[in-house]
Design a protein around this motif. Sequence first.
Motif, PDB file in Angstrom:
ATOM      1  N   ALA A 198       4.455  -8.358  -3.040  1.00  0.00           N
ATOM      2  CA  ALA A 198       3.768  -8.324  -1.747  1.00  0.00           C
ATOM      3  C   ALA A 198       2.278  -8.617  -1.921  1.00  0.00           C
ATOM      4  O   ALA A 198       1.686  -9.364  -1.127  1.00  0.00           O
ATOM      5  N   GLU A 199       1.668  -8.057  -2.950  1.00  0.00           N
ATOM      6  CA  GLU A 199       0.252  -8.329  -3.220  1.00  0.00           C
ATOM      7  C   GLU A 199       0.034  -9.805  -3.564  1.00  0.00           C
ATOM      8  O   GLU A 199      -0.966 -10.393  -3.164  1.00  0.00           O
ATOM      9  N   TRP A 200       0.984 -10.400  -4.303  1.00  0.00           N
ATOM     10  CA  TRP A 200       0.901 -11.824  -4.649  1.00  0.00           C
ATOM     11  C   TRP A 200       0.830 -12.669  -3.375  1.00  0.00           C
ATOM     12  O   TRP A 200      -0.006 -13.566  -3.258  1.00  0.00           O
ATOM     13  N   PHE A 214       0.803  -1.226   0.000  1.00  0.00           N
ATOM     14  CA  PHE A 214       0.000   0.000   0.000  1.00  0.00           C
ATOM     15  C   PHE A 214       0.830   1.267   0.000  1.00  0.00           C
ATOM     16  O   PHE A 214       0.287   2.361   0.067  1.00  0.00           O
ATOM     17  N   ASP A 215       2.156   1.151  -0.092  1.00  0.00           N
ATOM     18  CA  ASP A 215       3.026   2.324  -0.132  1.00  0.00           C
ATOM     19  C   ASP A 215       3.268   2.697  -1.592  1.00  0.00           C
ATOM     20  O   ASP A 215       3.897   1.946  -2.332  1.00  0.00           O
ATOM     21  N   SER A 216       2.797   3.839  -1.984  1.00  0.00           N
ATOM     22  CA  SER A 216       2.943   4.268  -3.383  1.00  0.00           C
ATOM     23  C   SER A 216       4.408   4.562  -3.725  1.00  0.00           C
ATOM     24  O   SER A 216       4.761   4.616  -4.905  1.00  0.00           O
ATOM     25  N   ARG A 217       5.248   4.745  -2.721  1.00  0.00           N
ATOM     26  CA  ARG A 217       6.664   5.004  -2.975  1.00  0.00           C
ATOM     27  C   ARG A 217       7.454   3.721  -3.223  1.00  0.00           C
ATOM     28  O   ARG A 217       8.588   3.770  -3.676  1.00  0.00           O
ATOM     29  N   SER A 218       6.858   2.561  -2.944  1.00  0.00           N
ATOM     30  CA  SER A 218       7.537   1.281  -3.185  1.00  0.00           C
ATOM     31  C   SER A 218       7.637   1.016  -4.679  1.00  0.00           C
ATOM     32  O   SER A 218       6.813   1.479  -5.460  1.00  0.00           O
ATOM     33  N   GLN A 219       8.644   0.244  -5.065  1.00  0.00           N
ATOM     34  CA  GLN A 219       8.792  -0.110  -6.470  1.00  0.00           C
ATOM     35  C   GLN A 219       7.615  -0.990  -6.891  1.00  0.00           C
ATOM     36  O   GLN A 219       7.060  -1.743  -6.089  1.00  0.00           O
ATOM     37  N   ALA A 220       7.263  -0.894  -8.146  1.00  0.00           N
ATOM     38  CA  ALA A 220       6.116  -1.644  -8.653  1.00  0.00           C
ATOM     39  C   ALA A 220       6.313  -3.153  -8.502  1.00  0.00           C
ATOM     40  O   ALA A 220       5.375  -3.871  -8.147  1.00  0.00           O
ATOM     41  N   ARG A 221       7.536  -3.654  -8.746  1.00  0.00           N
ATOM     42  CA  ARG A 221       7.793  -5.097  -8.593  1.00  0.00           C
ATOM     43  C   ARG A 221       7.646  -5.536  -7.146  1.00  0.00           C
ATOM     44  O   ARG A 221       7.150  -6.626  -6.878  1.00  0.00           O
ATOM     45  N   ASP A 222       8.091  -4.690  -6.203  1.00  0.00           N
ATOM     46  CA  ASP A 222       7.950  -5.026  -4.782  1.00  0.00           C
ATOM     47  C   ASP A 222       6.473  -5.059  -4.391  1.00  0.00           C
ATOM     48  O   ASP A 222       6.035  -5.966  -3.675  1.00  0.00           O
ATOM     49  N   ARG A 223       5.729  -4.062  -4.859  1.00  0.00           N
ATOM     50  CA  ARG A 223       4.294  -4.027  -4.545  1.00  0.00           C
ATOM     51  C   ARG A 223       3.583  -5.250  -5.131  1.00  0.00           C
ATOM     52  O   ARG A 223       2.752  -5.873  -4.471  1.00  0.00           O
TER      53      ARG A 223
END
Length: 172
Positions: free
Chosen positions: A156-158, A144-153
């Motif tokens: 984590a969502e996976w 939920f952190d918009s500053r995180s890299q897209a791959r990390d997000r």
Amino acid sequence: MKRTGFRSRAPRREQRDPDRVRAMPAVTPGAFRAPQPVVAAPAAAPKSVAQRNAHLRDMARGMPCLLRVPGICTQDRATVVCCHSNLSIHGKAGARKADDHYSVWGCAACHSWLDQGPAPRAQKAAAFMAAHLAQVLEWRAIAFDSRSQARDRAAAEWALERLNATATISMN
């Protein structure tokens, strides 16, 4: 020297009294059952497909240790790796690792304690479950952190989807 076979200690019953006829035991009604059909053994359950996410495992590098085993943990971020669960409820079986969403970040010392340490199994399970709760919270923060890299997000969502731990943020 000529070898001979083993000799029996007592002669057989037939050899003792050849004229004596052995009586057959009396057969009682119902002593024999009708042959039963052979029931095939139930088929083994198919093995589940391992749930793997390489980026989720790679995200552990440089992160803080979440296992934090008292007297063992070094808190050395350089040695932090993805530590998988050793519990069968998480998919661990024989040489098969648990699925990646049942993992936590742990330093080398804590990881060694979890896998090879002398502690009782229940203590290790309790330590892993406490760390996994902290891991889920970390994955939520990343997702939920918009500053995180897209791959990390995405990784984590996976993991959160597979754990059924997704939550929506409500803005009131």
